[in-house]
Design an enzyme around this catalytic site. Structure first.
Site, PDB file in Angstrom:
ATOM      1  CB  CYS A 116      36.764  70.201  22.976  1.00  0.00           C
ATOM      2  SG  CYS A 116      38.067  69.837  24.166  1.00  0.00           S
ATOM      3  CB  CYS A 118      40.333  66.162  22.972  1.00  0.00           C
ATOM      4  SG  CYS A 118      38.576  66.155  23.327  1.00  0.00           S
ATOM      5  CB  CYS A 126      40.953  69.681  25.773  1.00  0.00           C
ATOM      6  SG  CYS A 126      40.217  68.092  26.232  1.00  0.00           S
ATOM      7  CE  LYS A 191      34.886  67.521  29.730  1.00  0.00           C
ATOM      8  NZ  LYS A 191      35.121  67.712  28.291  1.00  0.00           N
ATOM      9  CE  LYS A 244      31.420  65.556  29.747  1.00  0.00           C
ATOM     10  NZ  LYS A 244      32.217  65.906  28.615  1.00  0.00           N
ATOM     11  CE1 TYR A 309      26.545  60.201  23.784  1.00  0.00           C
ATOM     12  CE2 TYR A 309      26.711  60.101  26.187  1.00  0.00           C
ATOM     13  CZ  TYR A 309      27.206  60.513  24.967  1.00  0.00           C
ATOM     14  OH  TYR A 309      28.359  61.245  24.921  1.00  0.00           O
TER      15      TYR A 309
HETATM   16  C1  PBG Z   1      35.468  66.744  24.760  1.00  0.00           C
HETATM   17  C2  PBG Z   1      34.340  66.078  25.421  1.00  0.00           C
HETATM   18  C3  PBG Z   1      34.337  64.914  26.224  1.00  0.00           C
HETATM   19  C4  PBG Z   1      33.003  64.647  26.526  1.00  0.00           C
HETATM   20  C5  PBG Z   1      32.240  65.660  25.948  1.00  0.00           C
HETATM   21  N1  PBG Z   1      33.091  66.534  25.289  1.00  0.00           N
HETATM   22  C6  PBG Z   1      35.439  63.991  26.605  1.00  0.00           C
HETATM   23  C7  PBG Z   1      36.494  64.357  27.521  1.00  0.00           C
HETATM   24  O1  PBG Z   1      36.559  65.437  28.091  1.00  0.00           O
HETATM   25  O2  PBG Z   1      37.360  63.504  27.668  1.00  0.00           O
HETATM   26  C8  PBG Z   1      32.524  63.477  27.332  1.00  0.00           C
HETATM   27  C9  PBG Z   1      31.145  63.015  27.016  1.00  0.00           C
HETATM   28  C10 PBG Z   1      30.779  61.665  27.487  1.00  0.00           C
HETATM   29  O3  PBG Z   1      31.534  60.960  28.176  1.00  0.00           O
HETATM   30  O4  PBG Z   1      29.659  61.260  27.147  1.00  0.00           O
HETATM   31  N2  PBG Z   1      36.330  67.399  25.625  1.00  0.00           N
HETATM   32 ZN    ZN Z   2      38.426  67.840  24.849  1.00  0.00          ZN
END
Ligand code: PBG
Ligand code: ZN
Length: 322
Positions: A116, A118, A126, A191, A244, A309
């Site tokens: 990604c 970001c 992203c 997601k 997710k 985690y």
């Molecule tokens: C990157 C990404 C994110 C997470 C995993 N990969 C953040 C987002 O989309 O803002 C979130 C993981 C987490 O909250 O533990 N795009």
């Molecule tokens: Zn991202």
């Protein structure tokens, strides 16, 4: 009379009839790597989670291996960010160097690389940005380049989390054309645009500078659409699909796992972790009990792979119980 309690009479019987178990091989542990030396910086909103510079990561790597965790999900956080996220596809970028380090020290540890932009872009989105629009098709070549350079550094699994349309197929094409036919694709398929990611944005320094992610991540209200996202990613060549966050989306996990014969992963995200840790630190809940209950629920709903985690803590608890 049906006596349901017969099968609850003692531990051995309960173990015998238990439908769902968690084992260490289900778990994936996310790790955050930063540039510089001699750094181990606590993520304030995620007690127990740190950002490591590569040299300091060695002690954490030993803990991971000793715990019996066999897979990590790696997030590199570059010092330099720009509009195009160029560090994402720099062969000498932080994530690429961290992957090489892990693969040198622990060749059998499965390395999953998040794909990604970001963490790498100055605007924190992203994908590429034009005005306030997040560009889709223009972003794909960058994701392709990033995936290729991570595979080249030794990543076993590429995990696109950007939610651009068509990225799974695009990345599969780039990997295949460049001799990485066997690199696994784990797609963040369903997601959602969730409030549960905010602690992660501190950990990965990836908060969007303007607006939010609702034009690319999914509306939290949509379950049918989540199924379509998974179907699309499978059609484009995903090997593993992901839902997710986890807990508020177990209906989606269940639906997706019922409908497809692909392995389903869930991401037990940062905010879910932080809520449990905060309540446990206050003595309001029993951390071990709550974590295990949550993880069991994810598996019961149909997830095979759990990114969490809590992975190291869970591994420790599983050791205690044998
Ligand atoms: C990157 C990404 C994110 C997470 C995993 N990969 C953040 C987002 O989309 O803002 C979130 C993981 C987490 O909250 O533990 N795009
Ligand atoms: Zn991202």
């Amino acid at each position: 009379m049906v006596r349901m309690r017969r099968l609850r009479v003692n531990e051995a019987v309960r173990n015998l009839v238990r439908e769902t178990n968690v084992c260490k091989t289900d778990l994936v542990y996310p790790v955050f790597i930063i540039e510089g030396e001699n750094k181990k910086i606590p993520v304030e909103s995620m007690p127990g989670i740190y950002q490591y510079s590569i040299d300091c990561f060695e002690e954490e790597l030993e803990r991971i291996l000793k715990a019996g965790i066999q897979a990590v999900l790696i997030f590199g956080i570059p010092a330099h960010k720009d509009e195009q996220g160029s560090e994402a596809y720099n062969e000498e970028g932080i994530t690429q160097r961290a992957i090489r380090f892990i693969k040198r020290k622990a060749p059998h540890l499965l390395v999953i690389a998040d794909v990604c932009l970001c963490e790498y872009t100055s605007h924190g989105h992203c994908g590429l940005v034009c005005g306030h629009e997040i560009l889709n098709d223009e972003t794909l070549p960058l994701l392709g380049k990033m995936s290729l350079s991570l595979a080249n550094a030794g990543a076993d699994v590429i995990a696109p989390s950007d939610m651009m349309d068509g990225r799974v197929g695009y990345i599969r094409g780039v990997l295949d054309e460049n001799g990485f036919k066997n690199t696994i694709l784990m797609a963040y398929s369903a997601k959602f645009a969730s409030g549960y990611y905010s602690p992660f944005r501190e950990a990965a320094d990836s908060a969007p500078a303007f607006g939010d992610r609702r034009t690319y991540q999914m509306d939290v209200a949509n379950g049918k659409e989540a199924v379509r996202e998974c179907e699309n990613d499978i059609a484009e060549g995903a090997d593993i699909i992901m839902v997710k966050p986890a807990l508020a989306y177990l209906d989606v996990v269940k639906e997706v796992s019922k409908r497809s014969n692909y392995p389903v992963a869930v991401y037990n995200v940062s905010g879910e972790y932080s809520m449990v840790k905060a309540a446990a630190q206050n003595g309001w809940i029993d951390e071990k009990r709550i974590v295990m209950e949550n993880i069991i629920a994810m598996k019961r709903a149909g997830a095979k792979i759990i990114i969490t985690y809590h992975a190291l803590a869970i591994a420790g608890w599983l050791d205690e119980s044998v």
